[in-house]
Design an enzyme around this catalytic site. Sequence first.
Site, PDB file in Angstrom:
ATOM      1  N   LYS A  97       1.225  -1.039   0.287  1.00 21.91           N
ATOM      2  CA  LYS A  97      -0.285   0.062  -0.134  1.00 21.91           C
ATOM      3  C   LYS A  97       0.858   1.231  -0.313  1.00 21.91           C
ATOM      4  O   LYS A  97       1.529   1.465   0.829  1.00 21.91           O
ATOM      5  CB  LYS A  97      -0.611   0.004   1.231  1.00 21.91           C
ATOM      6  CG  LYS A  97      -1.882   0.805   1.106  1.00 21.91           C
ATOM      7  CD  LYS A  97      -2.939   0.496   0.462  1.00 21.91           C
ATOM      8  CE  LYS A  97      -4.251   1.780   0.197  1.00 21.91           C
ATOM      9  NZ  LYS A  97      -4.014   2.927  -0.831  1.00 21.91           N
ATOM     10  N   LYS A 126       5.201   2.058   8.846  1.00 23.13           N
ATOM     11  CA  LYS A 126       4.009   2.744   8.434  1.00 23.13           C
ATOM     12  C   LYS A 126       2.735   2.123   9.202  1.00 23.13           C
ATOM     13  O   LYS A 126       1.650   1.910  10.059  1.00 23.13           O
ATOM     14  CB  LYS A 126       3.520   4.138   7.428  1.00 23.13           C
ATOM     15  CG  LYS A 126       2.881   5.413   8.294  1.00 23.13           C
ATOM     16  CD  LYS A 126       2.759   6.116   7.027  1.00 23.13           C
ATOM     17  CE  LYS A 126       3.545   6.926   6.437  1.00 23.13           C
ATOM     18  NZ  LYS A 126       3.207   8.122   5.057  1.00 23.13           N
ATOM     19  N   LYS A 176       5.614   2.174  -2.951  1.00 23.71           N
ATOM     20  CA  LYS A 176       5.386   3.667  -3.406  1.00 23.71           C
ATOM     21  C   LYS A 176       5.653   4.130  -5.103  1.00 23.71           C
ATOM     22  O   LYS A 176       6.065   3.169  -6.073  1.00 23.71           O
ATOM     23  CB  LYS A 176       6.262   4.342  -2.847  1.00 23.71           C
ATOM     24  CG  LYS A 176       5.796   5.891  -2.587  1.00 23.71           C
ATOM     25  CD  LYS A 176       4.551   6.058  -1.292  1.00 23.71           C
ATOM     26  CE  LYS A 176       4.945   7.358  -1.483  1.00 23.71           C
ATOM     27  NZ  LYS A 176       4.236   8.338  -0.171  1.00 23.71           N
ATOM     28  N   THR A 211      -5.029  12.878   6.741  1.00 26.79           N
ATOM     29  CA  THR A 211      -3.683  12.589   7.439  1.00 26.79           C
ATOM     30  C   THR A 211      -3.775  13.639   8.134  1.00 26.79           C
ATOM     31  O   THR A 211      -2.709  14.068   9.440  1.00 26.79           O
ATOM     32  CB  THR A 211      -2.604  13.300   5.909  1.00 26.79           C
ATOM     33  OG1 THR A 211      -2.859  11.995   4.920  1.00 26.79           O
ATOM     34  CG2 THR A 211      -0.967  13.474   6.388  1.00 26.79           C
ATOM     35  N   ASN A 245      -2.431  19.444   0.955  1.00 26.66           N
ATOM     36  CA  ASN A 245      -3.332  19.008   1.476  1.00 26.66           C
ATOM     37  C   ASN A 245      -3.783  18.707   2.947  1.00 26.66           C
ATOM     38  O   ASN A 245      -4.242  18.723   3.871  1.00 26.66           O
ATOM     39  CB  ASN A 245      -3.807  17.515   0.954  1.00 26.66           C
ATOM     40  CG  ASN A 245      -4.556  16.527   1.432  1.00 26.66           C
ATOM     41  OD1 ASN A 245      -5.793  17.491   1.955  1.00 26.66           O
ATOM     42  ND2 ASN A 245      -4.596  15.484   1.235  1.00 26.66           N
ATOM     43  N   SER A 291      -7.360   5.144   4.214  1.00 25.21           N
ATOM     44  CA  SER A 291      -6.910   4.145   2.920  1.00 25.21           C
ATOM     45  C   SER A 291      -8.008   2.915   3.372  1.00 25.21           C
ATOM     46  O   SER A 291      -8.342   2.113   2.570  1.00 25.21           O
ATOM     47  CB  SER A 291      -5.868   4.790   2.660  1.00 25.21           C
ATOM     48  OG  SER A 291      -5.290   5.670   1.476  1.00 25.21           O
TER      49      SER A 291
HETATM   50  N1  GLU Z   1       0.452   9.236   0.367  1.00 28.92           N
HETATM   51  C1  GLU Z   1       0.620   8.664   1.535  1.00 28.92           C
HETATM   52  C2  GLU Z   1       1.458   8.505   2.935  1.00 28.92           C
HETATM   53  O1  GLU Z   1       2.271   8.567   2.756  1.00 28.92           O
HETATM   54  C3  GLU Z   1      -1.338   7.738   1.706  1.00 28.92           C
HETATM   55  C4  GLU Z   1      -0.801   6.829   1.174  1.00 28.92           C
HETATM   56  C5  GLU Z   1      -2.153   5.455   1.243  1.00 28.92           C
HETATM   57  O2  GLU Z   1      -3.381   6.622   1.568  1.00 28.92           O
HETATM   58  O3  GLU Z   1      -1.805   4.426   0.688  1.00 28.92           O
HETATM   59  O4  GLU Z   1       0.604   7.639   3.654  1.00 28.92           O
END
Ligand code: GLU
Length: 428
Positions: free
Chosen positions: A68, A92, A104, A188, A219, A356
């Site tokens: 993810k 994370k 990513k 976030t 954002n 998410s």
């Molecule tokens: N881009 C966000 C992060 O760095 C969200 C990633 C997601 O929702 O999968 O955590």
Amino acid sequence: MSDSLFADASRRLERALKYVSLSEDTIERLKYPKSSLIVSIPVRMDDGSLRIFQGYRVRYDDTRGPTKGGVRYHPKVSLDEVQSLAFWMTFKCAVLNLPFGGAKGGITLNPKELSKLELERLSRGYVDAIADFIGPDVDIPAPDVYTNPMIMGWMMDQYNIIKRQLSPAVVTGKPVTIGGSLGRETATATGAFFVIQTLLPKFKRIPSETTVAVQGFGNAGAELAELLWKAGYKVVAVSDSQGGIYAKQGLDIPSIRRFKDANKGIKAIYCEGSVCNIVEHEILTNEQLLELDVDVLIPAALENQITEANVNDVKAKFIFEVANGPIDSAADLILEARGIQVIPDILVNAGGVTVSYFEWVQNRCGLYWTLGEVNQRLQHKMVEETEAIWKKSEELSVCMRTAAYVYGLHRLGAAMNAKGTRDYYVNG
Ligand code: GLU
């Protein structure tokens, strides 16, 4: 910084390894990304010419579930950066106990130079190129820097066209009308707010006597600045990529947001717009913002903002990392020695991926939650894991970053062991 972002990111892992007993297999496996894909995306531009863009998708580790992580559109996107971001996503998701591994993606470009139609063709082309690499049970993209729900909607649609079936759970952060979750866009910031509200009282800090500076008014940064402002914190400085503003008595965040939306830049607002009259203010650069004498500093922009070069000028007492990787590992050690509390990205900005996860769950069961339900579940998760990491940091007498890595490593190590065969070989 001379070495790569990924080498620097791995240093956090090395530090945490001292406090956990993990099998050598696990340690070895966590040093390398599982798979990395580099793609060339041909895009027909509006003037008829063809441009080829470079894109990436890295799946770092999938022991705990499908991988993810977001997709970033930025001129500085590189394989090194995407790998580091995928590594952070792995931790994370483990820290928040989400049933996901880390990934990513990114495309190297300045999205502001493309028309909306060019952006759509590029986003669909990216999905064409990585379609075999992603899927609701394999790898699930989401928004990141300079990507948004509209782009996620195109990506989901393109995947569905390729697969000839409706799979909303392949991408999260979609528009709500096509399966997105309520509360995802603000997740976030909301998650970071819960972390701040859980930790600052432990230091006897009260909002009205706490000054805050926010670097990055996108954002996450703008929404968080407003949440803090509403809770009574004194937000004295904010900035975006062009520069920022400072007012000792505190800024009126909602009106700055409105003017930024209209004028596309904070600096412009304060130089030319009517907000100039609202408060006495000073213009400052992003570098100056990081060095302000405030209680709380919130880097919410990009990586490597605080390094050996400027760390000694940082005066804040607390730093909450809303961006991924804003402090490098050398600066980290200096901040720790100076008694500055750093709360790490893999906890502070995890609200985004947590909602998410909620979106993915809602897509898969076809039952959609109210905003109240989403935020309540988010609060529960963020507070629970923040308290657990705090406890771990006290127990081991380590900083919050190391505690968070140790905490995530336990979950990753347990999952790897449960799937591995090392015991069979070692114990006969
Ligand atoms: N881009 C966000 C992060 O760095 C969200 C990633 C997601 O929702 O999968 O955590």
